[in-house]
Design a protein around this motif. Sequence first.
Motif, PDB file in Angstrom:
ATOM      1  N   UNK A 156       0.840  -1.201   0.000  1.00  0.00           N
ATOM      2  CA  UNK A 156       0.000   0.000   0.000  1.00  0.00           C
ATOM      3  C   UNK A 156       0.870   1.243   0.000  1.00  0.00           C
ATOM      4  N   UNK A 157       1.954   1.211   0.765  1.00  0.00           N
ATOM      5  CA  UNK A 157       2.903   2.316   0.839  1.00  0.00           C
ATOM      6  C   UNK A 157       4.279   1.783   0.480  1.00  0.00           C
ATOM      7  N   UNK A 158       4.765   2.116  -0.719  1.00  0.00           N
ATOM      8  CA  UNK A 158       6.049   1.590  -1.183  1.00  0.00           C
ATOM      9  C   UNK A 158       7.208   2.046  -0.313  1.00  0.00           C
ATOM     10  N   UNK A 159       7.081   3.210   0.327  1.00  0.00           N
ATOM     11  CA  UNK A 159       8.147   3.706   1.204  1.00  0.00           C
ATOM     12  C   UNK A 159       8.235   2.874   2.482  1.00  0.00           C
ATOM     13  N   UNK A 160       7.141   2.236   2.854  1.00  0.00           N
ATOM     14  CA  UNK A 160       7.094   1.421   4.074  1.00  0.00           C
ATOM     15  C   UNK A 160       6.781  -0.021   3.712  1.00  0.00           C
ATOM     16  N   UNK A 161       7.556  -0.584   2.795  1.00  0.00           N
ATOM     17  CA  UNK A 161       7.293  -1.921   2.275  1.00  0.00           C
ATOM     18  C   UNK A 161       7.223  -2.962   3.383  1.00  0.00           C
ATOM     19  N   UNK A 162       8.145  -2.876   4.337  1.00  0.00           N
ATOM     20  CA  UNK A 162       8.224  -3.895   5.381  1.00  0.00           C
ATOM     21  C   UNK A 162       7.209  -3.692   6.504  1.00  0.00           C
ATOM     22  N   UNK A 163       6.488  -2.592   6.464  1.00  0.00           N
ATOM     23  CA  UNK A 163       5.430  -2.413   7.457  1.00  0.00           C
ATOM     24  C   UNK A 163       4.418  -3.556   7.337  1.00  0.00           C
ATOM     25  N   UNK A 164       4.178  -4.010   6.102  1.00  0.00           N
ATOM     26  CA  UNK A 164       3.287  -5.150   5.867  1.00  0.00           C
ATOM     27  C   UNK A 164       4.034  -6.363   5.322  1.00  0.00           C
ATOM     28  N   UNK A 165       5.195  -6.142   4.706  1.00  0.00           N
ATOM     29  CA  UNK A 165       6.002  -7.222   4.117  1.00  0.00           C
ATOM     30  C   UNK A 165       5.129  -8.167   3.295  1.00  0.00           C
ATOM     31  N   UNK A 166       4.556  -7.685   2.203  1.00  0.00           N
ATOM     32  CA  UNK A 166       3.577  -8.487   1.458  1.00  0.00           C
ATOM     33  C   UNK A 166       4.191  -9.731   0.826  1.00  0.00           C
ATOM     34  N   UNK A 167       3.380 -10.747   0.682  1.00  0.00           N
ATOM     35  CA  UNK A 167       3.735 -11.961  -0.034  1.00  0.00           C
ATOM     36  C   UNK A 167       3.208 -11.858  -1.462  1.00  0.00           C
ATOM     37  N   UNK A 168       3.918 -12.472  -2.405  1.00  0.00           N
ATOM     38  CA  UNK A 168       3.664 -12.223  -3.815  1.00  0.00           C
ATOM     39  C   UNK A 168       3.231 -13.464  -4.597  1.00  0.00           C
ATOM     40  N   UNK A 169       2.881 -14.553  -3.904  1.00  0.00           N
ATOM     41  CA  UNK A 169       2.522 -15.769  -4.628  1.00  0.00           C
ATOM     42  C   UNK A 169       1.256 -15.616  -5.469  1.00  0.00           C
ATOM     43  N   UNK A 170       0.313 -14.766  -5.021  1.00  0.00           N
ATOM     44  CA  UNK A 170      -0.921 -14.620  -5.789  1.00  0.00           C
ATOM     45  C   UNK A 170      -0.691 -13.952  -7.142  1.00  0.00           C
ATOM     46  N   UNK A 171       0.375 -13.167  -7.261  1.00  0.00           N
ATOM     47  CA  UNK A 171       0.669 -12.506  -8.530  1.00  0.00           C
ATOM     48  C   UNK A 171       1.032 -13.534  -9.600  1.00  0.00           C
ATOM     49  N   UNK A 172       1.530 -14.710  -9.174  1.00  0.00           N
ATOM     50  CA  UNK A 172       1.902 -15.758 -10.128  1.00  0.00           C
ATOM     51  C   UNK A 172       0.689 -16.315 -10.863  1.00  0.00           C
ATOM     52  N   UNK A 173      -0.495 -16.094 -10.333  1.00  0.00           N
ATOM     53  CA  UNK A 173      -1.718 -16.635 -10.936  1.00  0.00           C
ATOM     54  C   UNK A 173      -2.302 -15.712 -12.002  1.00  0.00           C
ATOM     55  N   UNK A 174      -1.765 -14.496 -12.126  1.00  0.00           N
ATOM     56  CA  UNK A 174      -2.329 -13.539 -13.078  1.00  0.00           C
ATOM     57  C   UNK A 174      -1.888 -13.887 -14.495  1.00  0.00           C
ATOM     58  N   UNK A 175      -2.797 -13.785 -15.472  1.00  0.00           N
ATOM     59  CA  UNK A 175      -2.427 -14.087 -16.858  1.00  0.00           C
ATOM     60  C   UNK A 175      -1.497 -13.044 -17.473  1.00  0.00           C
ATOM     61  N   UNK A 176      -1.412 -11.835 -16.865  1.00  0.00           N
ATOM     62  CA  UNK A 176      -0.534 -10.786 -17.402  1.00  0.00           C
ATOM     63  C   UNK A 176       0.827 -10.766 -16.712  1.00  0.00           C
ATOM     64  N   UNK A 177       1.154 -11.819 -15.973  1.00  0.00           N
ATOM     65  CA  UNK A 177       2.461 -11.975 -15.343  1.00  0.00           C
ATOM     66  C   UNK A 177       3.090 -13.254 -15.867  1.00  0.00           C
TER      67      UNK A 177
END
Length: 546
Positions: A387-408
Motif C-alpha cells: 500500500x505504501x512503497x516507502x514502508x514496504x516492510x510495514x506489511x512485508x507483502x507476499x507475492x505468490x498470488x501474482x503468479x496466478x495472473x495471466x498478465x504476469x
Amino acid sequence: MRDGVRLATDVYLPAGLPTDEPGPAILIRLPYDKSGTYAAIPLIARYFTGRGYRVVAQDVRGKFRSEGETLLFVNEVNDGYDTLEWITHQAWSDGVVGMWGDSYYGYTQWAAVASGHRALRAIAPRVTGTELGQVVDNADGTRDVEMGNRLGYLATHFVGPDTYEWEPDPARRPLIAPFEEFFQALGRRSPSFDVAFPQEVRLRRWPEGHPFDHRAVPVLHTIGWYDNCAPWHWLDVEELARRPDWANQQYLLIDAIDHENYHLSGAPYDDASRDHLASQDAFRALLPGYLDPALDFFDVFLCRQGSPADLPRVRWHLVHGGEDGFRTDRVWPPAHRRTSTLFLSPDPDRRTADGDASGLLTPVPVTESSMGSWTHDPVDPVPSAAVNAFAYLQTNPRLHDWSKRPDVLVFDAEPTAEPLDLAGPVLLDLDLTTTGPSTDLFAKLLDVHPDGEAELVAHGRVHIATPQRRLTLSLGHTGYRLRPGHHLRLHLHSSDFPEFVLHPGTDDNPWLATRGERTAQRIRLGGVDGARLTLTTVPTKPGEGR
C-alpha cells in the motif's frame, strides 16, 4: 542566508558542558519539520548530544518555520554553505562539522559537499541519492519508469511551508485531474510541481558543479534492501567507486530496511506499539541501530577517536543469514563473489494464453528457440504489492498470488538442496518486442517457500521507448540466503500500479491519457539469444543455514 532570508534553526548542546565550549557539530537540514514527530529530530538530537556532539537542526528554505520560496533542490547548495559558515562562527563550534540524515536530508548533505565549504569533514547519507526524485535516463537509451507518487510528493510537500496529507485517486482518468482539483481547493500551486509537469524542466541542482567533482570527504552510505529509493543510492555508490579520491573514503552499510526504516526482523508491524511511526517509545527503541553506526563513523572522522581502519568498509545484512545477519567485507560486491546464470526456458507443461511456452529457470539453455509472452491491459493493471512503497516492510507483502495472473509471465527454478547466498547485482538480459509504440518492463525475483508463499528478493524496471529492444535490466543488488527447499521465481510484467505511473499502451502522456490500449509483449526463450538471469553469489559459511 546571503540574500537575507532567515532559516529556522535549533541548536542542541551536550548536557553538563559550558555553552561556549567548542566541539564538533552534526548538521541536519530537512523539509519535514525539525520539531515534529515524523522525523523525530528532537529525539535524534538528544541521542547525538549524549555522545558529546553539538547538533544543528534546520527547516530548509520555504518549509515550516523557515522563510523564503518553497522550491525543492535548487537552494540547498548555497543555503548549506551559509549554514556551515554560520556554525563555524559560534562559540560552541570548533569548526568541524558532519552531516546526517535520510532521503531529502541525505540530499542536502550532497548539496553541502557541492558548496565546497571547508568545515564539512564527513557525511552519513541514508536511503537517498544525488539524483533523488529524478527520472533517470540510462546510458543505453532506456529510461527509468516514473514513480507514481512523484508528482504527489511535489504537490503536497513543496506547495508551501506546511505539508498536506492528501493522496490522489489512482482510478481517476486522466491521472492528473485530481491534482488540479487539489490546487484549486488549496488556493495555491506548487512551483516544484509546475516545473515537473507536463514538460519537465530540469532545474539546476548544482550551481557550483556536481558534488563528486568537489573535494572528497568520508561518506557512510546506508542503503536498504527494501528501499524503493535504493536505485538512486546505488548509482552514487557505483560512480564513486570509479573515482579513486572518493573510493578510498567510501563506507557502506546495507541493511534489511525500507525507506521508512522498518526492519525485516520486525515485519510485519501489525502491532501499533512496535510501529515507530505510531509510537515514540518504538522510535526510541530503534535509535541505537539507527544512529550508532553514524556515531562510530563520526567519532573517527570528526573527533579523531580511533582509526579509519577500525571501521568496516562494507557491512551488509544477509537476509535469512542466521546470527545477527551481518557480514563484513573490504569491497562490494564481496571479493570472493562468483556469478552464475539461469536461462529462461519454456516448460511444455505450462503455456501462456496464446499458446507460447514459458516457465523454467534452468542452469543449461535449451537449444530450440521459442517465445514467451504476456498482455498488458491498462484497464486491469498488475497491482502494486505494498500500500505504501516507502514502508514496504510495514506489511512485508507476499507475492505468490501474482503468479496466478495471466498478465504476469512466471519462471521457476528447481528447489535448492543447500543454502544459496546471493550477494551483489542481479541482471536480466533479454530481447523484447511489443505491439505498442513503447512499453514498460518490470522484473521481480522471488523466494518461493516450500508452502508456496513467495517473498521479494530483488526487482527492477525500465521504460523501453521502441517496439523492439535488446537490453540488460538491472534488478539492483541483493544480499539474500535462499534456504534449502526454497526456489527462485522470476515475474515479468508491464505494470506495477499505482507505485509506478501506468503505461497507457499508446504514445499519450500517461498523466493525460483518458483511454488505454492492450499491448502484447514477447521475449525470446532458448537458443543463442534467449533471455538469461545472472546472479552474484558467495560461498555459504560452513554450518550455517542448516
